[in-house]
Each structure stands twice: as C-alpha cells, then as structure tokens.
Design a protein around this motif. Sequence first.
Motif: not given
Length: 305
Positions: A92-95, A123-126, A140-144, A272-280
């Motif tokens: 899941l990628l939250r934008l 998951e898109v937030h506008t 950590g509630r938003l990825d990009l 996030r600079t320290d983003e741990p997600s391989p997906l991101v």
Amino acid sequence: MDLRQLRYFDAVADLCHFGQAAERLHLAQPALSQAIRRLEADLDVQLFIRTTRTVELTDAGAFFHQEVRRILADLDASVDGARNIAGGHSGLLRLGFTGTSAFTQMSRLTRLIRSAHPAVALEVHTDLLTPNQIELLLDGRLDLGVLRTPVLEAGIETRHILDEPLILALPADHRLAQESGLELADLAPEDFVAYADTRSIVYEAMLATCRSAGFTPTITQRAVSTAAALALVGAGLGVTLAPESVRSMQLHGVVFRDVQDAASIDLSLAWRTDEPSPLVSSVLDTLEAHDFYTDPAAFPSQEQA
C-alpha cells in the motif's frame, strides 16, 4: 506432520504413482513411501489404496488432498506476497497532494506508479496543505507528498518538480477582469481572500509578493481550501493569488489573470529521509528512471477565463 510431508503427499496424490512422484521430487522411492506411511500413521487415516499395479486415493485421502492443495497454494501465495513486499513490488502506497496539485500532478504520478507497479494499491489524500503533509509524513501515515517548499522540519527529503507563478483569481464582473498586463500594485486597494491556516506556503507567498510591491493585502475572508477560496471570489467577496495550477478549477463567476511581477512557488515531492519501506524506494527509483522530475508539465501561460 510437516510441510515436507504435505508436499510429498500432494505429489503422490496428484500422480497416483510412487515412482513418478519420487522422480518429480528428486527423492528415492523407498524414502517417499516411508514418508507417506509416517503421514498416515500420524493422521491415523489410510490415504491410499495400494496394489501391486495401482495407487488410488481413499475417500479420506481425496478430501485431504483438496485441503492440502488449498493450504499449499495459500502458503505459496503468502511467500510470493512477502517477497514482493520486501522487494518493493507490492503493498500500500499512501500519497498526499496539495489542493491544486491534485489536478495537475495526480494523474501523472498515479499512472506512472500503476504502470510500473501494477500490484501496488494506492491510497490518495487530496487537498492537504503542506504543514498537514509534513505531520503525516513524519508520523508514518503518509508515504509520499506533493507539496510546497521550503520544508524546514528535519527528517523530510524533497525533490523539485516545477515552479508555479502566482496568478490572480477575481470575480468575472470585477473592474480588472478584462485588463491585461496587470501588476501587483493594481491590487493594493482590493479585499483579499486567504487560507484560514496561516502556515500555508501559498498564504505566505501571497503576503510576501504583495509586500514586495509595497502593500500588505487587506484580508477580509478566510477559506479552508482552494475550492472554498475560489467560491468566495466567485461570490464577489474578494480576490486572491493562487498557484497557476488553479486554472484547472473552472468555477462559474471566476476568471484568472497573469500578474507580471508576481512571485513563483515551488512544487516538490517529499518523503521521509529515513523511510524504511522498500516500496517507497522502488517507486522513487521508478520516478527517476522515467524522468518524472524533468517533465515540465507546464500550464497554459496565456490568460484564460
């Protein structure tokens, strides 16, 4: 009972032949026969009817085979899913998008991600102001996030997408609506509509660009979103300066005009600079490989109503 026994049983049940099953499993036939007998003993159930010529499943064996195949299929799918997530190929990628950027950048971004990562759920937030996106990214509630810089908080990395000039939104029946070559000084006597959240980058840019022209805007109305601000403009309650992407929002009673000496504001992608997600990390690599940041995605420069 262990997983190896289930796979042995599945092979024999599928082929109904110990020799062929042993060959498929790269196993000696006596060892396979012994493993199946041990499984039957553990279950206290006869799974096969064996003769010197044939091997057949019992009714209990046929039922057990159905269940074992389901279990093995679920297990294989779980393994594949875990590997895909670990490899950044699914999940899941939250934008997040600022108010106007959703109209111009969301399609570009989501289509590229879906094309390169079809197994990724979005998951898109506008209509999120930059401060809200920063909070969500750090929590950590938003990825990009597609937002406005500068970002002063530590722990957020950004990549420039484009610069947008501020343009004027005003009522269609306003005295300046048909004027061309407008300058900021022409707006000094006007009532302004501004964001209610004074942390907004657009709000700060509007104040700064007006002050650079020698006046502080008179703010008579506040709005929680770009759409609300334009509605107030359309109602004749003021004018506002907004990013050029606002042209995508065609509202009745509102026209847009270029302002010669208006400032430009940055639109960037943030994570996030320290983003741990391989997906991101995988998605960021995809955007880089497909020149997402060098595509100007510019808007029409000519004035339009």
